[in-house]
Design a protein around this motif. Structure first.
Motif, mmCIF file in Angstrom:
data_model
loop_
_atom_site.group_PDB
_atom_site.id
_atom_site.type_symbol
_atom_site.label_atom_id
_atom_site.label_comp_id
_atom_site.label_asym_id
_atom_site.label_seq_id
_atom_site.Cartn_x
_atom_site.Cartn_y
_atom_site.Cartn_z
ATOM 1 N N LYS A 61 25.086 94.312 -11.786
ATOM 2 C CA LYS A 61 23.844 93.581 -11.521
ATOM 3 C C LYS A 61 23.112 94.144 -10.301
ATOM 4 C CE LYS A 61 25.488 89.289 -13.624
ATOM 5 N NZ LYS A 61 25.748 87.835 -13.431
ATOM 6 N N GLY A 62 23.135 95.484 -10.182
ATOM 7 C CA GLY A 62 22.396 96.142 -9.099
ATOM 8 C C GLY A 62 23.057 96.060 -7.742
ATOM 9 N N MET A 63 24.280 95.553 -7.667
ATOM 10 C CA MET A 63 24.958 95.406 -6.383
ATOM 11 C C MET A 63 26.271 96.198 -6.409
ATOM 12 S SD MET A 63 26.173 91.933 -4.468
ATOM 13 C CE MET A 63 27.107 91.995 -2.960
ATOM 14 N N CYS A 64 26.499 96.985 -5.346
ATOM 15 C CA CYS A 64 27.734 97.774 -5.229
ATOM 16 C C CYS A 64 28.868 96.870 -4.741
ATOM 17 C CB CYS A 64 27.533 98.932 -4.264
ATOM 18 S SG CYS A 64 26.371 100.177 -4.876
ATOM 19 N N THR A 65 29.989 96.909 -5.463
ATOM 20 C CA THR A 65 31.132 96.057 -5.166
ATOM 21 C C THR A 65 32.399 96.893 -5.203
ATOM 22 O OG1 THR A 65 29.990 94.230 -6.274
ATOM 23 C CG2 THR A 65 32.327 93.928 -5.814
ATOM 24 N N TRP A 66 33.349 96.510 -4.383
ATOM 25 C CA TRP A 66 34.635 97.217 -4.335
ATOM 26 C C TRP A 66 35.665 96.467 -5.179
ATOM 27 C CZ3 TRP A 66 34.805 101.900 -2.138
ATOM 28 C CH2 TRP A 66 33.800 102.230 -1.219
#
Length: 552
Positions: A61-66
């Protein structure tokens, strides 16, 4: 029991694609695996032991997550795609790269990631520093600079400078390459891992190195600040300035970090200090901030403790590896030096051999030329002998001619002297003639004047005699003739006697004038004849002298 029942049941898997900075890998991940299981598989495939710096990142959703290590992969909100893509990246950054990055693979992965961040302008770098960093990147990729191999244009397909720097200066690609190559040539002898470490040591001093930025607000309505998390602590920036923080919290000065929905609270270690609260746009952002803060804080505290046995072993191995590589590099450098010296010696021998062959060829050609020259000299000697005989004959003839010319010259000198003498005589005669002519002209003038006076006197005497005759002897008018006897018998006076004498003088004078005139004409004719003779002699002498000069 059937044979099928004896077979071990195969676990269910799904495909994942791991993307590093310079490569892509695909793995089969079991359904039950946690994030740590997949992460360990990737680290083993890469041969990576310093795992605490890295993580698996994905975008949703357009967000970088680890990817969380303690939860199942499929229980997390990962992309619904096949294969599932994860980016293997550095999640946490060391404070001092030279001390903390022990493995060469770790250094290389950090080098590639930081280089990409600088080129993508995620980390700001001055134009001067970008050129220096580019030169280390070229050294790491191409090795030592060799002008014979690295010709102009060899960097044309490499991305080495940020587009911002290229736009800032009106320089051509060739000019940028020249600047980078000038630094690149100075790095001779630096190995790849050392060049990458030098790159990272410069990059770690940049203000934006290793900082993760998040937009925050001091109240729920406005987002006017940036929160940055790095290896040293938490920093608060203004929205337009990512270089100098307005406020910083070092990890050693933070007591607690917590969040509630969109609100995140930072409590300093000093209980009297003000608690800092801010708001983020989403709950996920607060979770990500907290996750980064926990990881960086753990590494911060870990650096300040005694190294674990594993770290000590890794450092010892790293030192041994560096020593081994150093010795290997020295050996390679020595071998390279010896090879270069051998190549130079070979080139020198080849050059000397070529020179000797050239000298031998020239000597052979010189020998052939000498033989030809000897034959020519023998032929020339024979010709010279014949010419000597001919010259001796000619010399004798010349001597005779010289003697003849000397005699002729003497004659010519004598004739020239005689000619000059005759010329001088002719000039004297001419002068005498001129003088005589002038004198005769003057005498003639005087004689003409005397003659004129005598004739005038004769006329007057005749007129007077006629007048007297008319008076005393009128009959004589009719008979003018008379004889000399009559005249003697007549009784004339002294005037008539004088008249007869005057008449006689006039005749005599006329006769003398005529005689003198004839003499003058005769003499003039003689002088003219003499002058013609002299001119003829002079012309003959000149002609003879010219002919003598032509013969000489």
């Amino acid at each position: 029991m059937s044979i099928r029942g004896l077979k071990k049941k195969q676990p269910r898997t799904f495909k994942v694609k791991i993307i590093t900075v310079d490569a892509e890998m695909e793995f089969s991940c079991e359904m039950k695996w946690k994030g740590k299981d997949l992460f360990d598989l990737v680290c083993r495939a890469l041969g990576l032991r310093e795992t605490w710096f890295f993580g698996l990142q994905y975008t949703i959703k357009g967000m970088c997550t680890w990817l969380k290590m303690d939860k199942k992969v499929l229980d997390q909100e990962i992309p619904k795609e096949d294969p599932v893509s994860f980016h293997f990246l550095a999640k946490f950054y060391p404070e001092k790269v030279e001390e903390e990055l022990l493995q060469e693979i770790t250094q290389h992965l950090f080098f590639l990631q930081v280089k990409k961040q600088i080129l993508d302008e995620e980390i700001y770098c001055s134009p001067e520093a970008t050129v220096l960093l580019a030169s280390y990147a070229v050294q790491a990729k191409y090795g030592d600079y060799d002008p014979n191999f690295h010709e102009p244009g060899f960097l044309a397909h490499d991305e080495l400078l940020p587009k911002r720097v290229l736009r800032q200066y009106q320089l051509t690609a060739e000019m940028w390459e020249e600047k980078i190559t000038a630094w690149y040539a100075e790095h001779r002898g630096i190995a790849r891992d050392e060049a990458e470490m030098n790159y990272l040591k410069i990059a770690q001093d940049l203000e934006m190195y290793g900082v993760n930025y998040f937009p925050i607000a001091q109240n729920k309505n406005h987002t006017d600040l940036l929160l940055g998390v790095d290896a040293k602590g938490i920093h608060i920036y203004s929205i337009n300035n990512r270089f100098s923080p307005n406020k910083s919290f070092e990890w050693s000065a933070i007591r607690n970090i917590s969040y509630s929905e969109k609100e995140l609270t930072i409590k300093p270690l000093d209980k009297k200090a003000e608690v800092f609260k801010f708001f983020s746009s989403q709950l996920k952002v607060n979770k990500l901030i907290l996750q980064l803060c926990i990881g960086n804080h753990d590494l911060f505290m870990r650096r300040r403790k005694v190294d674990s046995i594993e770290i000590q072993q890794m450092k010892a191995q790293a030192r041994e590896e560096k020593a081994r590589k150093k010795m290997e590099n020295q050996r390679l450098a020595r071998e390279k030096q010896l090879r270069e010296e051998a190549e130079r010696a070979k080139e020198e021998l080849e050059r000397r051999l070529f020179q000797l062959e050239d000298e031998a060829r020239q000597a052979n050609e010189a020998l052939l030329r000498s033989q030809e020259a000897a034959e020519l000299l023998a032929e020339k000697a024979q010709i010279a002998e014949e010419e000597a005989k001919l010259l001796a004959q000619n010399a004798a003839e010349a001597e005779q001619e010289r003697q003849r010319l000397e005699i002729t010259a003497l004659k010519t000198k004598e004739e020239k002297r005689l000619m000059e003498q005759k010329m001088r005589e002719a000039e004297l005669i001419a002068v005498k003639l001129v003088k005589e002519s002038d004198r005769r002209a003057k005498e003639a003038e005087h004689l003409k004047q005397d003659l004129h006076e005598a004739r005038e006197a004769e006329r007057k005497a005749k007129q007077k005699l006629l007048d007297i005759t008319r008076l005393n002897y009128p009959h004589m008018v009719k008979y003018p003739q008379y004889s000399p006897t009559d005249t003697r018998d007549a009784n004339f006076d002294k005037g008539s006697v004088k008249l007869d004498l005057k008449d006689i003088d006039l005749k005599r004078l006329s006769f003398e004038i005529e005689r003198e005139r004839l003499d003058y004409i005769e003499k003039s004719k003689k002088f003219e004849d003499r002058l013609k003779e002299l001119k003829s002699e002079i012309y003959a002498l000149k002609l003879e002298e010219k002919q003598s000069g032509l013969y000489c």
